[in-house]
Design a protein around this motif. Structure first.
Motif, short mmCIF file in Angstrom:
data_model
loop_
_atom_site.label_atom_id
_atom_site.label_comp_id
_atom_site.label_asym_id
_atom_site.label_seq_id
_atom_site.Cartn_x
_atom_site.Cartn_y
_atom_site.Cartn_z
N VAL A 139 -16.61 -60.68 -8.01
CA VAL A 139 -17.11 -61.96 -8.81
C VAL A 139 -17.44 -61.19 -10.34
O VAL A 139 -17.25 -59.91 -10.50
CB VAL A 139 -18.58 -62.10 -8.42
N PHE A 140 -17.73 -62.15 -11.39
CA PHE A 140 -18.18 -61.67 -12.50
C PHE A 140 -19.59 -62.16 -12.51
O PHE A 140 -19.98 -63.09 -12.37
CB PHE A 140 -17.47 -62.29 -13.70
N ALA A 141 -20.47 -61.03 -12.49
CA ALA A 141 -22.05 -61.25 -12.33
C ALA A 141 -22.72 -61.30 -13.43
O ALA A 141 -22.45 -60.50 -14.58
CB ALA A 141 -22.56 -60.17 -11.34
N TYR A 142 -23.80 -62.21 -13.51
CA TYR A 142 -24.89 -62.25 -14.69
C TYR A 142 -26.16 -62.28 -13.80
O TYR A 142 -26.36 -63.05 -13.13
CB TYR A 142 -24.73 -63.50 -15.52
N ILE A 143 -26.93 -61.16 -14.00
CA ILE A 143 -28.27 -61.12 -13.33
C ILE A 143 -29.36 -60.95 -14.49
O ILE A 143 -29.22 -60.35 -15.18
CB ILE A 143 -28.17 -59.90 -12.45
N THR A 144 -30.34 -61.54 -14.25
CA THR A 144 -31.70 -61.93 -15.17
C THR A 144 -32.71 -61.73 -14.39
O THR A 144 -33.14 -62.16 -13.49
CB THR A 144 -31.53 -63.08 -16.08
N PRO A 145 -33.93 -61.00 -15.03
CA PRO A 145 -35.14 -61.10 -14.30
C PRO A 145 -35.95 -62.53 -14.51
O PRO A 145 -35.75 -63.08 -15.41
CB PRO A 145 -36.01 -59.99 -15.22
N ASP A 146 -36.71 -62.75 -13.48
CA ASP A 146 -37.41 -63.91 -13.55
C ASP A 146 -38.86 -63.60 -14.03
O ASP A 146 -39.49 -62.69 -13.29
CB ASP A 146 -37.50 -64.71 -12.38
N LEU A 147 -39.24 -64.14 -14.97
CA LEU A 147 -40.84 -63.70 -15.66
C LEU A 147 -41.71 -64.82 -15.20
O LEU A 147 -41.40 -66.01 -15.58
CB LEU A 147 -40.67 -63.42 -16.83
N ASP A 148 -43.11 -64.40 -15.16
CA ASP A 148 -43.97 -65.26 -15.03
C ASP A 148 -44.67 -65.59 -16.49
O ASP A 148 -44.17 -65.04 -17.33
CB ASP A 148 -45.34 -64.89 -13.84
N LEU A 149 -45.78 -66.16 -16.41
CA LEU A 149 -46.21 -66.89 -17.69
C LEU A 149 -46.69 -65.47 -18.51
O LEU A 149 -46.77 -65.45 -19.74
CB LEU A 149 -47.37 -67.90 -17.76
#
Length: 170
Positions: free
Chosen positions: A89-99
């Motif tokens: 795969v070609f991966a893109y990973i990002t953090p999920d942030l709260d407010l």
């Protein structure tokens, strides 16, 4: 194509979400198909369930260093299927942030990689694995810096440039 290889279709788009420790909280149908595990086996499992032994640990160190510092990761990743096969795969990973800006999880989007890019990254990963066997992640990191003509300050920038160029076919 290797007979043990599962190849994503051109329009396949894999999506998964994890909690902050990497345990899968969501996976789409295409991820289930590619990985070969059932949704019930994947939800709650650590995402490293699909970590292929041909992947150098330095790639995952870079990934975790980036996403834990609230940055994005892009890269070619060889994943392990339940039946012992693999898929790229070609991966893109990002953090999920709260407010408040706290990391509450991670989202990974993956698509079919450029075939020529995979052919070019495989020998690099093999070299990094050999260095890892000789001297651990530290030796693998030093080799990566050398291969990229990078220093500690720009290794990530040069790594991302390499993977973007390979994905674009440059």
């Amino acid at each position: 194509m290797n007979s043990n290889e599962y190849v994503l279709k051109d329009n396949d788009f894999i999506v998964s979400k994890t909690d902050p420790k990497g345990y899968i909280t969501y996976c789409n149908r295409i991820f289930v198909e590619a990985a070969g595990w059932s949704r019930f086996e994947l939800i709650g499992a650590n995402h490293n369930i699909i970590r292929h032994p041909h992947m150098p640990k330095i790639a995952f160190k870079i990934l975790w260093d980036l996403i834990q510092s609230k940055k994005e990761f892009f890269g070619f990743v060889k994943n392990l299927r339940k039946n012992g096969g693999f898929y790229w795969v070609f991966a893109y990973i990002t953090p999920d942030l709260d407010l408040n800006g706290n990391i509450v999880g991670y989202t990974s989007f993956r698509k079919k990689p450029n075939t020529e890019g995979v052919r070019q990254i495989e020998p690099i990963y093999k070299e990094l694995l050999e260095a890892e066997k000789r001297g651990g992640i530290a030796e693998s990191y030093e080799l990566l810096k050398k291969l990229l003509s990078a220093n500690d300050e720009n290794v990530i920038e040069k790594y991302h440039k390499l993977v973007f160029d390979l994905q674009k076919g440059i």
